[in-house]
Design a protein around this motif. Structure first.
Motif, PDB file in Angstrom:
ATOM      1  N   MET A   1     -37.522 152.682  48.085  1.00  0.00           N
ATOM      2  CA  MET A   1     -37.886 153.746  49.020  1.00  0.00           C
ATOM      3  C   MET A   1     -36.783 154.792  49.109  1.00  0.00           C
ATOM      4  N   ASP A   2     -35.548 154.340  49.047  1.00  0.00           N
ATOM      5  CA  ASP A   2     -34.401 155.234  49.180  1.00  0.00           C
ATOM      6  C   ASP A   2     -34.201 156.092  47.933  1.00  0.00           C
ATOM      7  N   GLU A   3     -34.506 155.519  46.775  1.00  0.00           N
ATOM      8  CA  GLU A   3     -34.218 156.197  45.512  1.00  0.00           C
ATOM      9  C   GLU A   3     -35.363 157.085  45.022  1.00  0.00           C
ATOM     10  N   CYS A   4     -36.556 156.929  45.581  1.00  0.00           N
ATOM     11  CA  CYS A   4     -37.703 157.673  45.060  1.00  0.00           C
ATOM     12  C   CYS A   4     -37.663 159.143  45.477  1.00  0.00           C
ATOM     13  N   LYS A   5     -38.336 159.956  44.703  1.00  0.00           N
ATOM     14  CA  LYS A   5     -38.418 161.392  44.984  1.00  0.00           C
ATOM     15  C   LYS A   5     -39.599 161.696  45.893  1.00  0.00           C
ATOM     16  N   ASN A   6     -40.754 161.188  45.544  1.00  0.00           N
ATOM     17  CA  ASN A   6     -41.966 161.410  46.332  1.00  0.00           C
ATOM     18  C   ASN A   6     -42.608 160.072  46.679  1.00  0.00           C
ATOM     19  N   VAL A   7     -43.248 160.011  47.861  1.00  0.00           N
ATOM     20  CA  VAL A   7     -43.959 158.821  48.302  1.00  0.00           C
ATOM     21  C   VAL A   7     -45.444 159.151  48.408  1.00  0.00           C
ATOM     22  N   TYR A   8     -46.266 158.293  47.792  1.00  0.00           N
ATOM     23  CA  TYR A   8     -47.716 158.442  47.871  1.00  0.00           C
ATOM     24  C   TYR A   8     -48.316 157.176  48.478  1.00  0.00           C
ATOM     25  N   ILE A   9     -49.421 157.342  49.205  1.00  0.00           N
ATOM     26  CA  ILE A   9     -50.118 156.206  49.807  1.00  0.00           C
ATOM     27  C   ILE A   9     -51.560 156.226  49.338  1.00  0.00           C
ATOM     28  N   LEU A  10     -52.018 155.092  48.825  1.00  0.00           N
ATOM     29  CA  LEU A  10     -53.383 154.982  48.326  1.00  0.00           C
ATOM     30  C   LEU A  10     -54.139 153.934  49.139  1.00  0.00           C
ATOM     31  N   PRO A  11     -54.986 154.338  50.105  1.00  0.00           N
ATOM     32  CA  PRO A  11     -55.798 153.390  50.877  1.00  0.00           C
ATOM     33  C   PRO A  11     -57.102 153.089  50.150  1.00  0.00           C
TER      34      PRO A  11
END
Length: 259
Positions: free
Chosen positions: A113-123
């Protein structure tokens, strides 16, 4: 760690024969403890050597250790059967989820989580849509903007967004069972591009958890009473998400002090 979790961690390395053995084992956990290796091989339509290799692939020294591990798990489950009262069912699911959170090591997920550039959520469903909104809110509170993806690879929105996924991105996939038909192929392109994936599912072996880089679990049991066959608590999933994000904030704070 439950046998389902152990199988999930090795799922991507399974052969077709391993999958057959895993399916038989999970469908007959209450019988395995009293069976010999030849009986398991016969009933799973495989061979003695295949069953032995399967047990060793999971990290056990041999079939006996594998069998005894499942036997102990079944014994514990018999002593902690889910309640029939709906109120107690919710409390029991939350308690089991809390016990899991007390023992799971989330360090590698915090780092991702700390190293990622973008966060995506797929429900992948109505309940997961609500979970995705809550996860997005929690991320925004921690100062990280996130994007919620449409839960189907057939939508033009999903295909357009997925084109922009990069190697340093992180995708949360939220699913109750981990076997939703909309999940077929949903991680193919992200994995090819090298993006990391985190699954959040119920406590059981499932295809999604086997394909994701990291796994999170919540306890959500069906009520055993016939008249309440449809009831299943989703509150433990929110407990996991809140614990994850608050734990991540603790991790970030410690890292900032150390740096």
């Amino acid at each position: 760690m439950k046998i389902e979790e152990i199988i999930n961690k090795k799922y991507e390395y399974f052969s077709d024969i391993d999958e057959e053995i895993a399916k038989y084992v999970l469908d007959n956990k209450d019988k395995i403890g009293n069976m010999g290796i030849n009986a398991v091989a016969k009933n799973s339509f495989t061979s003695k050597s295949s069953v032995l290799r399967f047990a060793q692939k999971l990290g056990f020294s041999g079939f006996s250790e594998f069998k005894n591990y499942i036997k102990r798990e079944v014994a514990i489950k018999l002593n902690t059967q889910g309640p029939h009262e709906l109120f107690d069912q919710v409390l029991t699911d939350i308690a089991r989820t809390m016990e899991y959170l007390k023992n799971v090591d989330l360090q590698s997920i915090y780092e991702a989580m700390d190293e990622c550039k973008n966060v995506y959520i797929l429900p992948t469903g109505v309940a997961q849509d609500n979970q995705a909104n809550e996860l997005q809110r929690l991320f925004m509170m921690s100062g990280r903007p996130v994007h919620i993806l449409p839960g189907s690879i057939y939508s033009s929105e999903y295909r357009r967004i997925i084109e922009n996924i990069e190697v340093d991105d992180l995708i949360f996939v939220l699913s109750l069972s981990g076997e939703n038909p909309n999940l077929d192929g949903v991680l193919d392109i992200p994995k090819v591009k090298g993006a990391k994936t985190i699954s959040l599912t119920n406590f059981k072996s499932n295809s999604l958890a086997g394909k994701a880089d990291f796994n999170l679990y919540a306890s959500s049991t069906l009520n055993p009473a016939p008249q309440n066959w449809w009831t299943q608590s989703v509150s433990p999933f929110f407990v996991v998400l809140e614990a994850l994000l608050f734990g991540y904030m603790d991790y970030s704070g410690r890292k900032e002090k150390e740096g």
